[in-house]
Scaffold this motif. Structure first.
Motif, short mmCIF file in Angstrom:
data_model
loop_
_atom_site.label_atom_id
_atom_site.label_comp_id
_atom_site.label_asym_id
_atom_site.label_seq_id
_atom_site.Cartn_x
_atom_site.Cartn_y
_atom_site.Cartn_z
N TRP A 8 0.83 -1.20 0.00
CA TRP A 8 0.00 0.00 0.00
C TRP A 8 0.87 1.26 0.00
O TRP A 8 0.67 2.17 -0.81
N SER A 9 1.87 1.31 0.87
CA SER A 9 2.75 2.48 0.94
C SER A 9 3.72 2.52 -0.23
O SER A 9 3.96 3.59 -0.82
N ARG A 10 4.28 1.37 -0.57
CA ARG A 10 5.32 1.32 -1.61
C ARG A 10 4.79 1.86 -2.93
O ARG A 10 5.46 2.65 -3.60
N MET A 11 3.59 1.44 -3.31
CA MET A 11 3.05 1.88 -4.60
C MET A 11 2.80 3.38 -4.62
O MET A 11 3.03 4.06 -5.62
N GLN A 12 2.37 3.91 -3.49
CA GLN A 12 2.02 5.33 -3.46
C GLN A 12 3.24 6.25 -3.40
O GLN A 12 3.10 7.47 -3.43
N MET A 13 4.43 5.66 -3.34
CA MET A 13 5.64 6.47 -3.43
C MET A 13 5.86 6.98 -4.85
O MET A 13 6.66 7.88 -5.07
N PHE A 14 5.16 6.36 -5.81
CA PHE A 14 5.38 6.71 -7.21
C PHE A 14 4.24 7.59 -7.72
O PHE A 14 3.07 7.18 -7.65
N PRO A 15 4.55 8.79 -8.22
CA PRO A 15 3.49 9.62 -8.80
C PRO A 15 2.80 8.86 -9.95
O PRO A 15 3.47 8.18 -10.72
N GLY A 16 1.50 8.96 -10.00
CA GLY A 16 0.76 8.27 -11.06
C GLY A 16 0.51 6.81 -10.75
O GLY A 16 0.14 6.03 -11.64
N TRP A 17 0.68 6.42 -9.46
CA TRP A 17 0.49 5.02 -9.08
C TRP A 17 -0.91 4.51 -9.46
O TRP A 17 -1.09 3.33 -9.75
N GLU A 18 -1.88 5.42 -9.47
CA GLU A 18 -3.27 5.01 -9.71
C GLU A 18 -3.43 4.29 -11.06
O GLU A 18 -4.18 3.32 -11.15
#
Lengths: 239, 239
Positions: free
Chosen positions: A169-179
């Motif tokens: 959950w946290s790791r993915m949201q470190m990247f802009p545009g993760w959505e």
């Protein structure tokens, strides 16, 4: 003895051998040194997974399992008053169920590395385009905030029990545009999301001394075969 | 008991869990009903495979194997006077080795369906661009004609022993443009080539009564779960 790595989880595990899936990546990565065993159950929450864990893994060899990933929570975190309410599990029970699942795994494979994985983030703006059961409320059945609470609860279970964990959950949201980079429908993973999860699992396996370098190839690699005396390389292998 | 399908072969098997690979397709196809077990050995011919067969499969559960694919011959068919001569195996020995391999498999898994797969065709015009060991002859180390003789010999072994078989060499050449559609380097499979092999294996498995429809899901599908009494669906599963 060639070891096994078991993947136990919900749909994100069940579909992990699809196109560009993280399970297939793992099986390819360890093609000469370990088996990757799929135990993914689409739609399952930890309540149901805890009930079936023993049966789900009963057909996996008890002797050679070196690691197991446990990825549940995306369904537990479904909101209790929205369209996927039947999958919802309250937060304290989610933690208890995770502990119960891990106890089953630990009992069957005492020396296996247990790796908990949190649910991924949720893109609510996309989820509303996937109305469940004809729900016309216009409200998403999952929120990122709820998924985050379950992710933190998962990490807490791992910390208390001394298990390795991946905070997807946290790791993915470190990247802009993760959505859109990592999620194809606001919940399930794109090939790039699969790639990220694969890399995180490989990192956790390396930490458990299960890197590609640490595991021997099961039989001589072609590049190691003496071209002039090829058969000699296999004589010791005969039983 | 969840059954297993074992894939035993050379590089075309070893890399079958790569991007769009036929092994990964199979694992995804049977995600809820069977395990796909990879035993692929890049560069191996049947002489070496026969020597290691027992060891290669020793870590696969003896009880639950429902089918095994055997895909060797591309290396055996390397020409004896070209750059990959060390992999060459004479045609009569290739047949004897295939029989010996199948005898090992049959002894360990008496009720498993054995599916022989011929080597794929060879595109010599592309193979010369992959010189082995600094070979500067400008001649390919494999020819399509030689691969065809091994493919026919493989089909003959299957027919004599009553095994199912997939004539990949002939099947691929039914399609115009097979050289580039199905082969990425004149020998190994493209994603489309992998797809064709996957479909042929699924067809052979269906013939062996191992279709997706014939194999039960290991646990209730989410769509079959009673939303008002979900836990009831799992009570009988407890042990």
């Amino acid at each position: 003895m060639r070891p096994s790595i078991v993947l136990f989880g919900d749909s994100i595990t069940e579909e992990s051998f699809g196109e560009g899936g993280w399970g297939a990546y793992l099986a390819n990565h360890y093609s000469r040194s370990a088996d990757v065993v799929l135990r993914g159950y689409s739609g399952y929450n930890t309540r149901w997974a805890a009930l079936v864990a023993r049966r789900a893994i009963s057909s996996v060899s008890p002797s050679a399992v070196a690691a197991v990933t446990v990825l549940f929570g995306a369904n537990d975190a479904s909101l209790p008053d929205r369209a996927s309410a039947f999958q919802h599990v309250p937060l304290p029970e989610y933690q208890d169920n995770l502990r119960a699942i891990c106890a089953v795994l630990r009992a069957r494979w005492p020396s296996a590395a247990i790796i908990l994985v949190t649910p991924p983030p949720v893109d609510e703006r996309v989820r509303v385009r996937y109305p469940c059961l004809g729900d016309a409320s216009g409200l998403p059945e999952r929120t990122n905030e709820a998924a985050g609470r379950y992710a933190r609860a998962c990490m807490e279970v791992a910390r208390q029990a001394g298990f390795r964990a991946i905070d997807l959950w946290s790791r993915m949201q470190m990247f802009p545009g993760w959505e859109t980079s990592f999620l194809r429908d606001g919940l399930h993973l794109t090939p790039l999301g699969n790639r990220l999860l694969f890399e995180e699992v490989v990192f956790a396996l390396r930490d458990a001394n299960l890197s590609l370098e640490a595991l021997p190839a099961d039989l001589p690699l072609c590049s190691d075969i003496d071209r002039d005396n090829a058969v000699d390389c296999f004589q010791f292998q005969q039983q």
